[in-house]
Design an enzyme around this catalytic site. Sequence first.
Site, PDB file in Angstrom:
ATOM      1  NE  ARG A  50      -2.517   1.164   3.545  1.00 55.24           N
ATOM      2  CZ  ARG A  50      -3.256   1.042   4.648  1.00 55.24           C
ATOM      3  NH1 ARG A  50      -4.558   0.781   4.550  1.00 55.24           N
ATOM      4  NH2 ARG A  50      -2.715   1.172   5.837  1.00 55.24           N
ATOM      5  CE  LYS A 149      -2.003   4.777   6.962  1.00 53.74           C
ATOM      6  NZ  LYS A 149      -3.019   5.544   7.679  1.00 53.74           N
ATOM      7  CD  GLU A 182     -11.352   7.135   5.791  1.00 53.17           C
ATOM      8  OE1 GLU A 182     -10.930   5.981   5.928  1.00 53.17           O
ATOM      9  OE2 GLU A 182     -10.692   8.048   5.286  1.00 53.17           O
TER      10      GLU A 182
HETATM   11  N1  PMP Z   1      -8.893   5.428   7.493  1.00 53.28           N
HETATM   12  C1  PMP Z   1      -7.929   6.326   7.781  1.00 53.28           C
HETATM   13  C2  PMP Z   1      -8.136   7.749   7.408  1.00 53.28           C
HETATM   14  C3  PMP Z   1      -6.751   5.914   8.421  1.00 53.28           C
HETATM   15  O1  PMP Z   1      -5.794   6.805   8.710  1.00 53.28           O
HETATM   16  C4  PMP Z   1      -6.591   4.550   8.765  1.00 53.28           C
HETATM   17  C5  PMP Z   1      -5.326   4.082   9.437  1.00 53.28           C
HETATM   18  N2  PMP Z   1      -5.176   4.619  10.724  1.00 53.28           N
HETATM   19  C6  PMP Z   1      -7.642   3.658   8.483  1.00 53.28           C
HETATM   20  C7  PMP Z   1      -8.759   4.131   7.809  1.00 53.28           C
HETATM   21  C8  PMP Z   1      -7.526   2.201   8.810  1.00 53.28           C
HETATM   22  O2  PMP Z   1      -6.608   1.560   7.960  1.00 53.28           O
HETATM   23  P1  PMP Z   1      -5.725   0.340   8.421  1.00 53.28           P
HETATM   24  O3  PMP Z   1      -6.655  -0.717   8.897  1.00 53.28           O
HETATM   25  O4  PMP Z   1      -4.984  -0.073   7.204  1.00 53.28           O
HETATM   26  O5  PMP Z   1      -4.848   0.804   9.523  1.00 53.28           O
END
Ligand code: PMP
Length: 283
Positions: A50, A149, A182
Site C-alpha cells: 500500500r 495514505k 470513514e
Molecule cells: N482510514 C484512515 C483515514 C486511516 O488513517 C486509517 C489508518 N489509521 C484507516 C482508515 C484504517 O486503515 P488500516 O486498517 O490499514 O490501519
Amino acid sequence: MKIYIDGKYHDRADARISVFDHGLLYGDGVFEGLRIYNGKVFRLSEHVDRLYRSAKAILLEIPLAKEDMERAVIETVKVNAKDSGYIRLIVTRGEGPLGIDPLQCGRPSVIIIVSGIQLYPDEYYQKGIEIVTASSRRISPDSLDPRIKSLNYLNNIMAKLEARQAGCLEAVMLNREGFVAECTGDNIFIVKNKELFTPPSYHGALDGITMRTVIEIAGSLDIRTCEAALTRYDLYNADECFMTGTGAEIAPVIKIDGRQIGDGTPGRTTRQLMDKFRQMVCQ
Ligand code: PMP
C-alpha cells in the site's frame, strides 16, 4: 528507542530531518502504521504494497526496493527489541526549495519509528464508544484519492477536532454527496440483519488493511460483507457498528450523534469479530 532514517539508526533526541523537507513544509509524502504482535509484524507485505501504491500515485520514487523496505522494518523492530507495539513507516518527498514543486526535491527520506500505541482506553472496548458526525466533509476522491495514505491529514484533523469539541474521541466523516466515508483514522462498519456493510473507497474510505482482515474473518464465520453506499440513516438504524484500524483494531460504537445503536452495548457480531481478530493476531 532507535529510529531508522535513511539506513542509519539514531537515538530519539538525535533523530532529525531537514526543515526544508517537503514532508514537513507541505505534507508531501506517504506513510503506513503497522502493528507488532508476538514479535511479528502483522500484514507487513500488505502495508508495504500500500505504501508503494500511495507513493506511485503521487509520483514519489521510494529509494528502496520493496524487499529491502520489508527488511528495514523487520530490522528496526529487532534493534528496538519490541515484542508488541506500533511502527510508523514514513517516506517524505525530501529536501527542496521553499516552492511546492516536488521535482525540485532531492532524495526522498525513509523513516521508521517503533513505538507503542493505545488509541482508545481499554474500557471503551468493553463498553463501546460514542461518536459524532463531523461537518467537515471528506475530500472528494476526484481531488485526492482516499487510497493514498499521505502525510497530509488536515481534513481528518478538522473532523477529529469536531469530535473532541463534542466530547467524543472519534467522528464519522461523510463525503460531499452525504454518504458515509470513514472515521478520522479508522474505517467504519455496520451490522444489519447479521450482514456487514462498509463504504467503498470511491465514497472516501481508505482501503484499510484491518478492514480487509475483518472481511476475511467474517467470511470464515459465514458472515457476508457488502461494500455499500451508507447514509446516516443506515448508521442510526444499524443493529451494531464498529470501527477498524491498525491502531484501534476493532472498536465497538454504541452511540452516534446521540442516538443509541442497537441495545447500546457492543453487539454479538462485533464481539465475535473482536475475539477472532485477537486469536488471529496472537497466533
Ligand atoms: N482510514 C484512515 C483515514 C486511516 O488513517 C486509517 C489508518 N489509521 C484507516 C482508515 C484504517 O486503515 P488500516 O486498517 O490499514 O490501519
